[in-house]
Design an enzyme around this catalytic site. Structure first.
Site, PDB file in Angstrom:
ATOM      1  N   CYS A  49       0.836  -1.193   0.000  1.00 33.44           N
ATOM      2  CA  CYS A  49       0.000   0.000   0.000  1.00 33.44           C
ATOM      3  C   CYS A  49       0.880   1.255   0.000  1.00 33.44           C
ATOM      4  O   CYS A  49       2.101   1.179   0.138  1.00 33.44           O
ATOM      5  CB  CYS A  49      -0.919   0.014   1.210  1.00 33.44           C
ATOM      6  SG  CYS A  49      -0.005  -0.042   2.761  1.00 33.44           S
TER       7      CYS A  49
ATOM      8  N   CYS B 130       3.114   1.681   2.969  1.00 32.34           N
ATOM      9  CA  CYS B 130       4.274   0.801   3.021  1.00 32.34           C
ATOM     10  C   CYS B 130       5.419   1.395   2.208  1.00 32.34           C
ATOM     11  O   CYS B 130       6.579   1.337   2.603  1.00 32.34           O
ATOM     12  CB  CYS B 130       3.923  -0.572   2.460  1.00 32.34           C
ATOM     13  SG  CYS B 130       2.374  -1.217   3.059  1.00 32.34           S
TER      14      CYS B 130
END
Lengths: 75, 315
Positions: free
Chosen positions: A10, A13
């Protein structure tokens, strides 16, 4: 030093990955940074919120993005 | 006080007349923007501090000792306070199931968490008042509880991806946080959220101000008033792809309500935006087999439709 960034890819991240990279470079530590995207591997660390930062097998933080300076303190 | 600031800026500094269209529209924009930004910053900050006490790991422990009905209610309530972003939906799901939380209770949590999120709730409060905010929270929780109970009763366990049941979670103690850590976290989180949504809010309030000033008062009554049968399902279908833009959508909804959009339709629309989104479904596909995903979407769809029609009839 072994650093792992746990997360299924995501936006957060990626942010954590970049910040960690910068922190490692600025402290000029010899560290290997690896992204762990496989959910089965992620779950083995016992965390439920991603992204998470793992240093030498220990979960340091889970569920939030740290700034470069905060990561430096953890290294 | 905020009104004084807005008045001074628009009428005194910019020398616009309070009788002109542009003057009132700009005044509305300045006032609403300052108000919403202040509310968001203050409330998100305190909610983040509260949330730091309810990590998903703790929620899991509370829930696996609970069974049915009460479990669904507690799961929906915890969904509000547990920090959750759709990128964590998969680890949360696996963590719950692995530790023995029943499937239906897990779904109550997964529905409530994105639907009753702080940004949507604060914006509803700021723009439409606490009564509508409360209606939204209560109906959101009710949907999460009932949908979870139904899914629990349907015995859908075989439609969870097989690997989920084979997972063994490692034990890992997450280090305790000091008050200072929590405040830092809350400040950072508030900053991140505001950075992400500010532009949407500003555009939406500006657009709202424009519609407010120029669109005729009963523009929508004919097509999207309370008697329109098609309005609710249409609103839900439009809402699905608009994921994560609750911040930008609510200011526009507010003005549309003033122009005749009925409340039930507006509620259904917002619920579709927050809880029924494409990206979330794609993420959930990692842990749910297709039949379960379809059942999940169908139950949510029907519950949201029902809520929309119900409030159109009641109010």
């Amino acid at each position: 030093m072994n650093i792992e960034i746990l997360g299924m890819g995501c936006e957060k991240c990626k942010k954590l990955y970049t910040a960690t990279e910068q922190a490692v470079n600025e402290k000029s530590i010899n560290a290997h940074i690896k992204e762990v995207k496989d959910i089965k591997q992620i779950m083995q660390y016992g965390i439920m919120s991603t992204p998470a930062l793992v240093i030498d097998g220990k979960v340091k933080i889970s569920g939030k993005v740290l700034s470069k300076d905060e990561i430096k303190q953890l290294l | 006080m905020l009104q004084t600031i807005a008045d001074t800026m628009v009428y005194s500094l910019l020398k616009l007349s309070s009788n002109s269209m542009l003057g009132t529209a700009l005044n509305f924009f300045v006032y609403e923007s300052i108000k919403i930004f202040l509310m968001l910053i203050i409330i998100i900050f305190f909610v983040s501090i509260l949330r730091s006490y309810f990590p998903a790991e703790k929620t899991k422990k509370i829930l696996n000792s609970k069974h049915h009905f009460w479990g669904n209610i507690i799961a929906a309530l915890l969904g509000i306070v547990t920090p959750f972003c759709s990128c964590s939906a998969v680890p949360v799901f696996i963590g719950f199931i692995e530790s023995g939380v029943p499937l239906g209770i897990t779904f109550s949590f997964l529905i409530a968490s994105p639907m009753v999120n702080e940004v949507a709730v604060i914006m509803l409060w700021g723009l439409l008042g606490w009564k509508i905010m409360l209606i939204y929270i209560i109906s959101g929780l009710t949907i999460a509880i009932i949908a979870g109970i139904i899914m629990g009763k349907l015995k859908l366990e075989r439609f969870v991806q097989d690997y989920v049941y084979e997972m063994k979670l490692g034990e890992n103690k997450i280090p305790d946080q000091s008050i200072k850590d929590r405040i830092n976290y809350a400040l950072n989180y508030t900053k991140q959220i505001m950075k992400k949504i500010s532009i949407y809010i500003i555009i939406a309030i500006a657009l709202g101000g424009f519609i407010h000033g120029y669109a005729p008062a009963d523009l929508l009554v004919k097509y999207a008033g309370k008697d329109s049968i098609i309005a609710v399902p249409l609103a839900v279908l439009i809402g699905v792809p608009l994921y994560s833009n609750a911040a930008g959508i609510i200011p526009i909804i507010t003005v549309l309500i003033q122009k005749g959009l009925s409340l039930g339709t507006a509620l259904a629309f917002m619920m579709a935006v927050t809880a029924l989104s494409f990206p979330e479904m794609i993420i959930l596909k990692n842990v749910l087999k297709t039949p379960l995903l379809i059942i999940f979407v169908a139950i949510l769809f029907v519950s949201i439709l029902f809520t929309g029609y119900l409030f159109n009839i009641l109010i």
